[in-house]
Design a protein around this motif. Structure first.
Motif, PDB file in Angstrom:
ATOM      1  N   PHE A 134       1.039  -1.234  -0.029  1.00  0.00           N
ATOM      2  CA  PHE A 134      -0.049   0.048   0.025  1.00  0.00           C
ATOM      3  C   PHE A 134       0.782   1.129  -0.086  1.00  0.00           C
ATOM      4  CE2 PHE A 134      -3.861  -2.035   0.921  1.00  0.00           C
ATOM      5  CZ  PHE A 134      -3.873  -3.386   1.445  1.00  0.00           C
ATOM      6  N   ASN A 135       0.596   1.951  -1.121  1.00  0.00           N
ATOM      7  CA  ASN A 135       1.445   3.209  -1.122  1.00  0.00           C
ATOM      8  C   ASN A 135       0.826   4.469  -0.925  1.00  0.00           C
ATOM      9  OD1 ASN A 135       3.922   2.010  -1.966  1.00  0.00           O
ATOM     10  ND2 ASN A 135       2.883   1.544  -3.805  1.00  0.00           N
ATOM     11  N   SER A 136       1.518   5.688  -0.601  1.00  0.00           N
ATOM     12  CA  SER A 136       0.729   6.830  -0.668  1.00  0.00           C
ATOM     13  C   SER A 136      -0.091   7.104   0.460  1.00  0.00           C
ATOM     14  CB  SER A 136       0.317   7.342  -2.103  1.00  0.00           C
ATOM     15  OG  SER A 136       1.455   7.530  -2.966  1.00  0.00           O
ATOM     16  N   ILE A 137       0.310   6.388   1.597  1.00  0.00           N
ATOM     17  CA  ILE A 137      -0.919   6.461   2.580  1.00  0.00           C
ATOM     18  C   ILE A 137      -0.796   7.840   3.258  1.00  0.00           C
ATOM     19  CG2 ILE A 137      -1.183   5.558   4.920  1.00  0.00           C
ATOM     20  CD1 ILE A 137       0.332   3.082   4.190  1.00  0.00           C
ATOM     21  N   PRO A 138      -2.060   8.479   3.294  1.00  0.00           N
ATOM     22  CA  PRO A 138      -2.309   9.740   3.595  1.00  0.00           C
ATOM     23  C   PRO A 138      -1.828   9.747   5.255  1.00  0.00           C
ATOM     24  CG  PRO A 138      -4.621   8.858   3.476  1.00  0.00           C
ATOM     25  CD  PRO A 138      -3.628   7.725   2.789  1.00  0.00           C
ATOM     26  N   ASN A 139      -1.432  11.018   5.629  1.00  0.00           N
ATOM     27  CA  ASN A 139      -1.011  11.457   7.270  1.00  0.00           C
ATOM     28  C   ASN A 139      -2.309  11.939   7.779  1.00  0.00           C
ATOM     29  OD1 ASN A 139      -1.299  14.065   5.985  1.00  0.00           O
ATOM     30  ND2 ASN A 139       0.774  14.622   6.713  1.00  0.00           N
ATOM     31  N   THR A 140      -3.588  11.974   7.464  1.00  0.00           N
ATOM     32  CA  THR A 140      -4.765  12.483   8.302  1.00  0.00           C
ATOM     33  C   THR A 140      -5.229  11.684   9.090  1.00  0.00           C
ATOM     34  OG1 THR A 140      -5.707  11.870   5.984  1.00  0.00           O
ATOM     35  CG2 THR A 140      -5.185  13.984   5.900  1.00  0.00           C
ATOM     36  N   TYR A 141      -4.842  10.663   8.998  1.00  0.00           N
ATOM     37  CA  TYR A 141      -5.283   9.777  10.460  1.00  0.00           C
ATOM     38  C   TYR A 141      -4.205   9.438  11.410  1.00  0.00           C
ATOM     39  CZ  TYR A 141      -8.562   8.728   6.625  1.00  0.00           C
ATOM     40  OH  TYR A 141      -9.600   8.899   5.698  1.00  0.00           O
ATOM     41  N   ARG A 142      -4.540   8.994  12.747  1.00  0.00           N
ATOM     42  CA  ARG A 142      -3.526   8.733  13.577  1.00  0.00           C
ATOM     43  C   ARG A 142      -3.194   7.148  13.827  1.00  0.00           C
ATOM     44  NH1 ARG A 142      -0.750  12.703  16.300  1.00  0.00           N
ATOM     45  NH2 ARG A 142       0.574  11.192  17.809  1.00  0.00           N
ATOM     46  N   ASP A 143      -4.172   6.292  13.450  1.00  0.00           N
ATOM     47  CA  ASP A 143      -3.735   4.999  13.384  1.00  0.00           C
ATOM     48  C   ASP A 143      -4.066   4.194  12.191  1.00  0.00           C
ATOM     49  OD1 ASP A 143      -5.184   4.946  16.919  1.00  0.00           O
ATOM     50  OD2 ASP A 143      -2.869   5.145  16.279  1.00  0.00           O
ATOM     51  N   LEU A 144      -3.303   3.159  11.776  1.00  0.00           N
ATOM     52  CA  LEU A 144      -3.930   2.198  10.840  1.00  0.00           C
ATOM     53  C   LEU A 144      -4.350   1.031  11.347  1.00  0.00           C
ATOM     54  CD1 LEU A 144      -1.037   3.048   8.096  1.00  0.00           C
ATOM     55  CD2 LEU A 144      -3.334   3.878   8.077  1.00  0.00           C
ATOM     56  N   ILE A 145      -5.211   0.490  10.720  1.00  0.00           N
ATOM     57  CA  ILE A 145      -5.687  -1.077  11.072  1.00  0.00           C
ATOM     58  C   ILE A 145      -5.521  -1.909   9.668  1.00  0.00           C
ATOM     59  CG2 ILE A 145      -7.278  -2.576  12.093  1.00  0.00           C
ATOM     60  CD1 ILE A 145      -8.478   0.266  13.231  1.00  0.00           C
ATOM     61  N   LEU A 146      -4.691  -3.083   9.626  1.00  0.00           N
ATOM     62  CA  LEU A 146      -4.882  -3.752   8.478  1.00  0.00           C
ATOM     63  C   LEU A 146      -5.175  -5.012   9.030  1.00  0.00           C
ATOM     64  CD1 LEU A 146      -3.471  -4.431   5.785  1.00  0.00           C
ATOM     65  CD2 LEU A 146      -1.296  -5.116   6.764  1.00  0.00           C
ATOM     66  N   THR A 147      -6.259  -5.831   8.157  1.00  0.00           N
ATOM     67  CA  THR A 147      -6.910  -6.673   8.500  1.00  0.00           C
ATOM     68  C   THR A 147      -6.611  -7.920   7.316  1.00  0.00           C
ATOM     69  OG1 THR A 147      -9.047  -6.265   7.444  1.00  0.00           O
ATOM     70  CG2 THR A 147      -8.587  -5.654   9.895  1.00  0.00           C
ATOM     71  N   VAL A 148      -6.280  -9.180   7.580  1.00  0.00           N
ATOM     72  CA  VAL A 148      -5.830  -9.947   6.602  1.00  0.00           C
ATOM     73  C   VAL A 148      -6.720 -11.219   6.837  1.00  0.00           C
ATOM     74  CG1 VAL A 148      -3.915 -10.933   5.347  1.00  0.00           C
ATOM     75  CG2 VAL A 148      -3.551  -8.906   6.630  1.00  0.00           C
ATOM     76  N   THR A 149      -7.303 -11.746   5.885  1.00  0.00           N
ATOM     77  CA  THR A 149      -7.771 -13.186   5.872  1.00  0.00           C
ATOM     78  C   THR A 149      -7.322 -13.939   4.620  1.00  0.00           C
ATOM     79  OG1 THR A 149      -9.807 -12.173   6.865  1.00  0.00           O
ATOM     80  CG2 THR A 149     -10.031 -14.584   5.977  1.00  0.00           C
ATOM     81  N   GLY A 150      -6.788 -15.241   5.027  1.00  0.00           N
ATOM     82  CA  GLY A 150      -6.251 -16.288   3.802  1.00  0.00           C
ATOM     83  C   GLY A 150      -5.461 -16.934   4.281  1.00  0.00           C
ATOM     84  N   SER A 151      -4.440 -17.258   3.276  1.00  0.00           N
ATOM     85  CA  SER A 151      -3.412 -18.331   3.678  1.00  0.00           C
ATOM     86  C   SER A 151      -2.077 -18.357   2.837  1.00  0.00           C
ATOM     87  CB  SER A 151      -4.174 -19.643   3.486  1.00  0.00           C
ATOM     88  OG  SER A 151      -4.480 -19.875   2.054  1.00  0.00           O
TER      89      SER A 151
END
Lengths: 159, 196
Positions: free
Chosen positions: A23-40
């Motif tokens: 994931f590129n160019s993540i904006p700085n307008t939030y305080r935290d990031l949450i990444l959820t992953v489902t798979g294998s």
């Protein structure tokens, strides 16, 4: 009513196997990031590593891990970017990146995940840099690949 | 918005059949945030009962560091000014070992582990604290907590803390002072309300 806390930023569902997702160019307008992953994983399992800002130097990361597998409880600490241990079965993980946009703190990652047939795992991890996070690269690592159908969703949380 | 997301066979700006992974609640709302501009020893959030008819649970996200050079301290929390009725059970990974401490008679709610001032600069201790039925007048208050820090020692905590009191939560105090400490500038506390 107060502001809704989380906003969906991007999501990827793999149409084919992939060794990494970015994931590129993540904006700085939030305080935290949450990444959820489902798979294998296909191929060799475990040691999925989460890198920030194209920093692939393992010594710039650190983790302490707590796991239970139905028989044993275990712990481990090491200097690398591991945040999860997906297998060839069904897995899920939620990774919270605290204060990702701050420029005066190392970046803590709290990762709670499990292999749905055997293991629950909790990672306390950090990237030893004060730089705001602008890109995330999540590698399957250990010679394996993310399987087709694995989903990655990124959210921003305000503070 | 993010301008690109990639893997070996993705093309930017093309819609893919996709499904968001995991479950990130859309029923969480920001109530208040404090990011300390300077060192201070307590942070208080008051008048929380104004949200009692709107939210069921509270979620608190913290990232804290102590100023003074004493040992890593607990993230000490009090509800409604109360100094009794708190307890915890903990599964702790630390430096290659696993511990299972507990305490049934505390004067504070244990909310996490705060690294001390001699720890490498930039190291803060995060906590994610989820309090179910925070405004209930018939239930004690349980907090499910993920916390730790990677500093002088390396800790990963899975913690359950409890306040044996049925009063609705109206005030939350975060203190470093109880250990003779101050929270350093940059320490952050954010409170979110969660609807049913």
């Amino acid at each position: 009513m107060a502001l809704q806390a989380t906003t969906a930023l991007a999501n990827i569902t793999l149409q084919a196997t992939a060794s990494s997702v970015t994931f590129n160019s993540i904006p700085n307008t939030y305080r935290d990031l949450i990444l959820t992953v489902t798979g294998s994983i296909t191929g060799s399992q475990g040691n999925n590593r989460l890198y920030f800002n194209n920093d692939f130097t393992e010594g710039n990361y650190l983790y302490c891990r707590l796991l239970g597998d139905g028989t044993n409880v275990g712990t481990e600490a090491a200097a690398n970017a591991t945040v999860s241990d997906f297998t060839t079965g069904r897995n899920q993980a939620v990774i919270e990146i605290i204060d990702y946009s701050a420029d005066n703190k190392f970046k803590n990652r709290i990762a709670r995940g499990d292999n749905l047939s055997s293991t629950v795992i909790y990672y306390m991890s950090r990237w030893s840099s004060n730089a705001p996070v602008t890109s995330i690269t999540y590698n399957a690592t250990n010679g394996g690949s993310w399987a087709a159908g694995t989903s990655f969703a990124l959210y921003g949380r305000i503070a | 918005m993010i301008k690109s997301a990639s893997q070996s066979s993705l093309t930017n700006d093309v819609k893919y059949r996709s499904m968001a992974a995991g479950a990130v609640p859309s029923n969480e709302y920001l109530i208040a945030t404090a990011i300390l501009p300077v060192d201070q020893n307590t942070v208080v959030f008051s008048n929380l009962n104004q949200w009692a008819g709107i939210y069921k649970d509270l979620k608190i996200v913290c990232n804290a560091r102590n100023y003074t050079n004493v040992g890593s301290g607990g993230l000490n929390i009090r509800f409604n000014g109360s100094s009794s009725g708190y307890s915890y059970h903990l599964i702790e990974a630390v430096n290659g070992g696993v511990n299972f401490p507990q305490n049934s008679s505390m004067s504070v709610l244990l909310g996490g582990l705060v690294p001390h001032g001699a720890t490498t600069g930039g190291v803060f201790g995060p906590s994610i604290i989820y309090i179910t039925d925070a405004f209930s007048s018939t239930k004690g208050k349980t907090a499910r907590i993920s916390a730790g820090n990677l500093g002088y020692y390396n800790y990963a905590w899975s913690l359950s803390s409890y306040w044996n009191n049925t009063a609705p939560i109206n005030e939350i105090l975060f203190s470093a002072a109880l250990d003779g400490n101050y929270f350093t500038g940059g320490t952050r506390f954010s409170i979110y309300g969660v609807t049913a």
